[in-house]
Design an enzyme around this catalytic site. Sequence first.
Site, PDB file in Angstrom:
ATOM      1  CG  ASP A  14       8.286  -0.788   4.955  1.00 25.34           C
ATOM      2  OD1 ASP A  14       9.173  -1.611   4.663  1.00 25.34           O
ATOM      3  OD2 ASP A  14       7.537  -0.275   4.104  1.00 25.34           O
TER       4      ASP A  14
ATOM      5  CG  ASP B 242      11.607   0.443  -0.560  1.00 24.46           C
ATOM      6  OD1 ASP B 242      12.125   1.456  -1.059  1.00 24.46           O
ATOM      7  OD2 ASP B 242      12.240  -0.603  -0.342  1.00 24.46           O
TER       8      ASP B 242
END
Length: 224
Positions: free
Chosen positions: A18, A20
């Site tokens: 991922d 953020d």
Amino acid sequence: MPAAPATSVLTAGALLLDMDGTLVNSDAVVERCWRRWAIRHGLDPEEALKVVHGRQGYATMAVLLPDRPMEQNHADNRAMLAEETADLDGVVPIGGAAAFMAAVAALPHALVTSADEALARARMGAAGLPMPRVRVTAERVGASKPDPEGFLKGAAELGFDPAQCVVFEDSEAGIRAGQAAGMRVVGVGPRAGAFGPDVLVPDLTHVRVEADSAGTIRLRITGA
């Protein structure tokens, strides 16, 4: 003398990352933009912020305004993405992210993010991190996390079965997506602990990446 932190080891063929909250700390931008949006729509900003992390914007809007037409959510999401892409103030790498990305550079890995390509490039660039060659951004999926589509696409593009992959995630939506894909999940940061990842680290300084001659990746993970 205090006891040494416990170390656990995960093995994998590929890593799915991922962005953020996992590689990049963009909380300041996210909170600024979503507070403004919530206020414009008569919502409590603090309640809105509880559900924004990890999802694509249109999916967050559908949760917060369930009776609103989805085409309006998609229109608002396009505006939100442009606003977030232009606002990079306070975007910084998560602790250890630069060394982590250097360690995985030659290993099978992919970025799987709810950001679109432009936003992902802007934030990774602002944080001084390299963009992975393989990436599954918002444009490439039909369903937002917590749907597993993005992680399954990342695994397929890298040529690995889901069970061979380890996901790095910070949000509830992302952790649920990784689990639904049949992958093990390393939770990163304070948000992740509440959502049952396989292991939890405060940041990426607690992860050491090794690989053997057969290509097996070993993640040596130390607690806080």
